[in-house]
Enzyme design. Structure first.
Site, PDB file in Angstrom:
ATOM      1  N   LYS A 299       0.829  -1.196   0.000  1.00 44.72           N
ATOM      2  CA  LYS A 299       0.000   0.000   0.000  1.00 44.72           C
ATOM      3  C   LYS A 299       0.867   1.251   0.000  1.00 44.72           C
ATOM      4  O   LYS A 299       2.058   1.209   0.377  1.00 44.72           O
ATOM      5  CB  LYS A 299      -0.870   0.028   1.269  1.00 44.72           C
ATOM      6  CG  LYS A 299      -1.919  -1.054   1.377  1.00 44.72           C
ATOM      7  CD  LYS A 299      -2.653  -0.943   2.705  1.00 44.72           C
ATOM      8  CE  LYS A 299      -3.713  -2.012   2.843  1.00 44.72           C
ATOM      9  NZ  LYS A 299      -4.846  -1.778   1.934  1.00 44.72           N
ATOM     10  N   ARG A 373     -10.459 -11.355   1.633  1.00 41.03           N
ATOM     11  CA  ARG A 373     -11.382 -12.352   1.078  1.00 41.03           C
ATOM     12  C   ARG A 373     -10.787 -13.756   1.123  1.00 41.03           C
ATOM     13  O   ARG A 373     -11.530 -14.743   1.116  1.00 41.03           O
ATOM     14  CB  ARG A 373     -11.767 -11.951  -0.345  1.00 41.03           C
ATOM     15  CG  ARG A 373     -10.639 -11.931  -1.339  1.00 41.03           C
ATOM     16  CD  ARG A 373     -10.958 -11.074  -2.555  1.00 41.03           C
ATOM     17  NE  ARG A 373     -11.003  -9.657  -2.215  1.00 41.03           N
ATOM     18  CZ  ARG A 373     -11.358  -8.697  -3.067  1.00 41.03           C
ATOM     19  NH1 ARG A 373     -11.704  -9.013  -4.312  1.00 41.03           N
ATOM     20  NH2 ARG A 373     -11.373  -7.441  -2.689  1.00 41.03           N
TER      21      ARG A 373
END
Length: 524
Positions: A299, A373
């Protein structure tokens, strides 16, 4: 319990582990005849003026005599009070009360008949959040019935929060230790149970905030698992912790794939509340990424420190099952906490790698920052083996949630019946959530050229694409998928702007109240 943090070849730093949940808060009720009630402060509600310039803000359901009410309204006008929401004005108390000061809290533009439950909850919470130096406060807001009184009590419990566990010195200012609610419902037989619920739910929300606000060098998979174990045992619940060896052996490829880049290995924690004659069985799967760098798909550096909050789903699942147990609801609730730290290293999962999930499906990792996920897929598959009546998952899953719904509105997706019931529970709890579809055209976008699935797909509608991925891991019973819904709290779980109502900065504890209300609906 202590945490040892590696400092160098021969050095260790001994750190006392944070305290989960702040000190308890006493909630009581008295009649609206308050003249003999001793308190440090009396809280009254001030309604904002309507659009007409000739009108002035006015007190709503003032417990003071008429003449003193008029004098207080005049003093508030002179002090510049407007009655807008979140506005707090303190004045010396008059002769009509034994309190030392009077505090007006803005209710916004309301009429005497339109002060709704959430307005009361936020007003009471705003006072509890903003006012310091006072230990015992009498809340004389317009709470004539049981539901209104309970909302005021809950607002107090939600607003009375301060996170100082990691400071070397604590604030010397007094904190609110007792909230007294003036209400005509003080004599009703159902009031003690309503106030107990408010206290339990408020305590659960504050505990989520504590977990979310705790630094990741202190809260990582192993210590989070210990918090869950201690909390479960305190409520006599069964707690099972799967360490990295068991996860590897049993084929939890999603959790292991995310966690292998960190020297703090992952955990899967199962916390079970099983009353003697449950009416339903609810499973709640929570995302617990205790820090998310994005892995090799790293990130940007700006605000990466907020990624300590990427475990809010697991914290919410944990505190929900503990609250349900304390309330003694006749519903079996099982929380599955999927705990991992997503770090880049020589052992980290790479883009292009393929992992085998717990249910046997293979997933090609196209972006290591779509890690939530993966751990949630394993958790959903494991939860499904027990064939619960309903399975929910809750996660800070996608930045797309904020693009679609902003920072305060939770996204709800899944089977229509479950999703709509969650929306009704959120409305009743005073939390903002919105149902979103799962368009069938999104499924082809997560197809992989080399595996069963890819972990990312269509960019547009990314919140829904992530839910479509999760849907692949919800099991079946008798040929039908277990009723399921996905809750994306990426924005609402962490407030990086100004505090408001009963909501502080940083961790918010969002959706605990909704999940408790939803569980109550299963008990009917």
């Amino acid at each position: 319990m202590t945490v040892r943090q590696r400092m160098g070849p021969r050095q260790t730093l001994r750190i006392s582990v944070f305290v989960i949940t702040s000190s308890d808060l006493k909630l009581t009720a008295v009649s609206t005849d308050i003249k003999r009630v001793s308190a440090d402060a009396l809280v009254v509600g001030l309604a904002a003026a309507a659009d007409s310039a000739k009108e002035a803000p006015r007190l709503v359901a003032s417990p003071l005599p008429k003449a003193e009410t008029a004098e207080l309204e005049r003093a508030l006008r002179l002090a510049g009070a407007t009655g807008k929401a979140d506005e707090i004005v303190r004045l010396p108390a008059g002769d009509g009360t034994k309190a030392d000061v009077v505090i007006s809290v803005g209710l916004g533009k309301v009429t005497d008949a339109s002060v709704d439950i959430e307005t009361l909850r936020r007003a009471a919470g705003s006072v509890a959040r903003q006012v310091t130096g006072l230990e015992k406060i009498l809340f004389a807001l317009p709470a004539a019935d049981l539901a209104s009184a309970a909302a005021v009590a809950e607002g107090i419990a939600l607003g009375a929060y301060r996170f100082e566990s990691l400071r070397s010195s604590k604030s010397e200012e007094s904190v609110l230790s007792e909230g007294i609610v003036a209400t005509d419902a003080a004599v009703e037989a159902e009031l003690p149970a309503a106030f107990k619920r408010a206290a339990v739910v408020g305590r659960a929300v504050r505990a989520v905030r504590d977990l979310v606000n705790t630094s990741s060098n202190l809260l990582y998979p192993e210590t989070f698992a210990q918090v869950a174990y201690d909390g479960g045992k305190a409520h006599r619940l069964k707690v099972t912790v799967l360490d990295e060896k068991r996860l590897e052996k049993d084929g939890y490829g999603g959790i292991m794939g995310v966690g292998r880049g960190s020297d703090r290995p992952p955990r899967l924690v199962k916390v079970e509340y099983a009353p003697s004659k449950p009416k339903k069985h609810l499973a709640i799967v929570g995302k617990g990424i205790t820090f998310d760098t994005g892995g090799i798909s790293i990130k940007p550096a700006a605000n990466m420190h907020h990624m300590k909050s990427d475990m809010a789903g697991a914290a919410t699942a944990l505190q929900t099952v503990l609250a349900v147990a304390e309330l003694g609801l006749p519903v079996k609730v099982t929380a599955w906490l999927c705990l991992a730290e997503n770090m880049p290293s020589g052992s980290a999962t790479r883009p292009g790698d393929v992992v085998t999930m717990f249910n046997g499906k293979t997933v090609e990792i196209l972006n290591t920052d779509a890690e939530g996920r993966l751990v949630m897929g394993d958790g959903l598959a494991a939860a499904s083996l027990e064939k619960p009546d309903v399975v929910l998952d809750i996660a800070t899953l996608t930045g797309a949630q904020m693009v679609a719904l902003g920072r305060r509105t939770t996204g709800l997706m899944g089977d229509d019946e479950v999703r709509d019931a969650l929306k009704a529970a959120a409305d009743a709890a005073g939390e903002t959530a919105w149902p979103m579809p799962l368009p069938e055209e999104l499924r082809p976008s997560i197809a992989s050229e080399v595996a069963d699935l890819a972990n990312i797909g269509e960019r547009f509608g990314g919140m829904m694409t992530a839910a479509v991925f999760l849907q692949e891991f919800v099991g079946e019973v008798d040929g039908h998928r277990i009723p399921w819904a996905h809750i994306d709290i990426a924005g609402p779980s962490f407030n990086d702007s100004g505090a408001f109502g009963y909501t502080p900065k940083n961790g918010t504890g969002t959706m605990v109240r909704t999940l408790v209300a939803y569980t109550e609906s299963l008990a009917v």
